[in-house]
Scaffold this motif. Structure first.
Motif, short mmCIF file in Angstrom:
data_model
loop_
_atom_site.label_atom_id
_atom_site.label_comp_id
_atom_site.label_asym_id
_atom_site.label_seq_id
_atom_site.Cartn_x
_atom_site.Cartn_y
_atom_site.Cartn_z
N ALA A 62 0.83 -1.21 0.00
CA ALA A 62 0.00 0.00 0.00
C ALA A 62 0.86 1.25 0.00
CB ALA A 62 -0.94 -0.01 1.21
N THR A 63 1.91 1.23 -0.81
CA THR A 63 2.81 2.39 -0.88
C THR A 63 2.23 3.44 -1.82
OG1 THR A 63 5.12 3.06 -1.16
CG2 THR A 63 4.23 1.49 -2.77
N TYR A 64 2.87 4.56 -1.89
CA TYR A 64 2.39 5.70 -2.69
C TYR A 64 3.61 6.46 -3.23
CZ TYR A 64 3.53 7.70 1.82
OH TYR A 64 4.20 8.03 2.98
N PRO A 65 3.43 7.32 -4.22
CA PRO A 65 4.55 8.11 -4.74
C PRO A 65 5.12 9.01 -3.65
CG PRO A 65 2.71 8.15 -6.28
CD PRO A 65 2.21 7.50 -5.03
N MET A 66 6.46 9.12 -3.63
CA MET A 66 7.10 9.95 -2.61
C MET A 66 8.39 10.54 -3.13
SD MET A 66 8.63 7.05 0.00
CE MET A 66 7.08 6.22 0.21
N SER A 67 8.85 11.58 -2.42
CA SER A 67 10.10 12.25 -2.77
C SER A 67 11.28 11.42 -2.26
CB SER A 67 10.14 13.64 -2.13
OG SER A 67 10.21 13.51 -0.71
N GLU A 68 12.47 11.76 -2.73
CA GLU A 68 13.67 11.06 -2.29
C GLU A 68 13.92 11.31 -0.80
OE1 GLU A 68 18.30 10.27 -3.57
OE2 GLU A 68 17.01 11.49 -4.84
N THR A 69 13.59 12.49 -0.32
CA THR A 69 13.75 12.79 1.10
C THR A 69 12.89 11.86 1.94
OG1 THR A 69 14.19 15.10 0.56
CG2 THR A 69 13.62 14.61 2.83
N SER A 70 11.64 11.68 1.56
CA SER A 70 10.75 10.76 2.29
C SER A 70 11.23 9.33 2.16
CB SER A 70 9.32 10.88 1.77
OG SER A 70 8.82 12.18 1.97
N ALA A 71 11.73 8.96 0.98
CA ALA A 71 12.21 7.59 0.76
C ALA A 71 13.41 7.27 1.64
CB ALA A 71 12.57 7.40 -0.70
N GLY A 72 14.16 8.29 2.05
CA GLY A 72 15.30 8.07 2.94
C GLY A 72 14.88 7.50 4.29
N ASN A 73 13.60 7.63 4.67
CA ASN A 73 13.10 7.08 5.93
C ASN A 73 12.62 5.64 5.80
OD1 ASN A 73 13.52 9.58 7.22
ND2 ASN A 73 11.57 10.34 6.45
N LEU A 74 12.59 5.11 4.56
CA LEU A 74 12.17 3.73 4.36
C LEU A 74 13.23 2.76 4.87
CD1 LEU A 74 10.83 3.98 0.69
CD2 LEU A 74 9.46 3.83 2.77
N THR A 75 12.79 1.60 5.34
CA THR A 75 13.74 0.57 5.77
C THR A 75 14.37 -0.05 4.53
OG1 THR A 75 12.40 0.10 7.70
CG2 THR A 75 14.01 -1.57 7.06
N PRO A 76 15.70 0.00 4.42
CA PRO A 76 16.35 -0.51 3.21
C PRO A 76 16.58 -2.02 3.28
CG PRO A 76 17.99 0.40 4.67
CD PRO A 76 16.66 0.62 5.35
N TYR A 77 16.92 -2.58 2.14
CA TYR A 77 17.40 -3.96 2.07
C TYR A 77 18.91 -3.87 2.21
CZ TYR A 77 18.78 -8.42 0.03
OH TYR A 77 19.36 -9.65 -0.18
N GLU A 78 19.47 -4.49 3.26
CA GLU A 78 20.91 -4.41 3.53
C GLU A 78 21.56 -5.74 3.17
OE1 GLU A 78 23.36 -2.69 7.20
OE2 GLU A 78 22.43 -4.63 7.65
N PHE A 79 22.72 -5.67 2.52
CA PHE A 79 23.45 -6.88 2.20
C PHE A 79 24.96 -6.60 2.20
CE2 PHE A 79 22.32 -4.81 -1.75
CZ PHE A 79 23.48 -4.85 -2.51
N THR A 80 25.73 -7.65 2.45
CA THR A 80 27.19 -7.55 2.53
C THR A 80 27.81 -8.57 1.59
OG1 THR A 80 27.09 -6.85 4.84
CG2 THR A 80 29.20 -7.71 4.07
N ILE A 81 28.83 -8.13 0.85
CA ILE A 81 29.60 -9.02 -0.02
C ILE A 81 31.00 -9.12 0.58
CG2 ILE A 81 30.33 -9.49 -2.39
CD1 ILE A 81 28.39 -7.17 -3.19
N SER A 123 29.52 0.63 4.44
CA SER A 123 30.89 0.37 4.88
C SER A 123 31.63 -0.39 3.79
CB SER A 123 30.91 -0.42 6.19
OG SER A 123 30.53 -1.77 5.95
N PRO A 124 32.94 -0.24 3.68
CA PRO A 124 33.69 0.82 4.36
C PRO A 124 33.44 2.16 3.68
CG PRO A 124 35.13 -0.38 2.87
CD PRO A 124 33.78 -1.04 2.77
N ASN A 125 33.74 3.22 4.34
CA ASN A 125 33.58 4.57 3.80
C ASN A 125 32.17 4.81 3.28
OD1 ASN A 125 36.42 4.85 4.17
ND2 ASN A 125 36.77 3.93 2.17
N ALA A 126 31.26 5.12 4.19
CA ALA A 126 29.85 5.34 3.84
C ALA A 126 29.73 6.36 2.71
CB ALA A 126 29.08 5.80 5.07
N GLN A 127 28.85 6.04 1.78
CA GLN A 127 28.64 6.92 0.62
C GLN A 127 27.18 6.81 0.18
OE1 GLN A 127 30.96 5.87 -2.82
NE2 GLN A 127 30.68 7.86 -3.76
N THR A 128 26.49 7.94 0.13
CA THR A 128 25.11 7.95 -0.33
C THR A 128 25.09 7.92 -1.85
OG1 THR A 128 24.44 9.24 1.60
CG2 THR A 128 22.94 9.23 -0.29
#
Length: 200
Positions: A62-81, A123-128
């Motif tokens: 039940a999502t809706y269109p949103m700005s990138e700022t609002s999307a920054g509050n979404l829970t992301p999918y995190e993975f490590t290689i 990580s390493p070196n966080a980058q948006t």
């Protein structure tokens, strides 16, 4: 005519004797040597591991269109290689490609030109990362066999990189409907899967 026959026979006899003499002297003077130490080829290892964060997959019901700022509050999918190859002869980095893939068993009904994607390195070196519409992202040629085995329709390249032996990298993936979408996106869906392809 008899003397011609004798001459021919004499020449043939001389040629046979010369051939036997050369063959005998060659075999008599030939020397065979043998290698004392064996030839050895040692390969390096080639191993990567993939681990998911505790949040599991992205589920935006039940999502809706949103700005990138609002999307920054979404829970992301995190993975490590991780390049798990740490043997003494492992010196070369492993190359990897992270792809977001549409699936043949569940094709998206949400237009891909309205699905926004952002991959952040933590990580390493966080980058948006920079967000982009999925339809504008480059596709990656995984190969027909991999696509068939994994049930993939199209692969979109999220990031490419290298990992030295023992190194790890962690990413956060966010997906959302672009803020320019209208009511026509209602009751649509997108199902996709992340695939990491590694090679040397």
């Amino acid at each position: 005519m008899r003397s011609g026959y004798k001459i021919t026979l004499g020449i043939l006899t001389i040629m046979i004797l010369v051939t036997i003499t050369i063959g005998t002297s060659y075999s008599y003077y030939s020397v065979a040597s043998e290698q004392t130490n064996p030839n050895e080829i040692t390969t390096t290892c080639f191993e990567t591991s993939f681990s998911e964060g505790s949040n599991g997959s992205i589920k935006l019901n039940a999502t809706y269109p949103m700005s990138e700022t609002s999307a920054g509050n979404l829970t992301p999918y995190e993975f490590t290689i991780t390049n798990t190859c740490t043997t003494p002869n492992a010196t070369d980095p492993i190359k990897y490609v992270v792809t977001l893939n549409t699936l043949t068993a569940n094709m998206p009904t949400l237009p891909l030109n309205l699905l926004r994607v952002r991959l952040d390195r933590t990580s390493p070196n966080a980058q948006t990362g920079t967000s982009a519409l999925l339809s504008n992202m480059a596709t990656y040629a995984l190969g027909d066999q991999i696509k068939t085995d994994e049930g993939i329709d199209t692969s979109y390249t999220l990031v490419e990189g290298t990992l030295a032996p023992g190194e790890s990298v962690t990413y956060n993936l966010r997906l959302w409907i672009d803020e320019t979408a209208g009511n026509d996106v209602m009751n649509n869906s997108f199902t996709g899967r992340v695939l990491i392809y590694s090679y040397m």
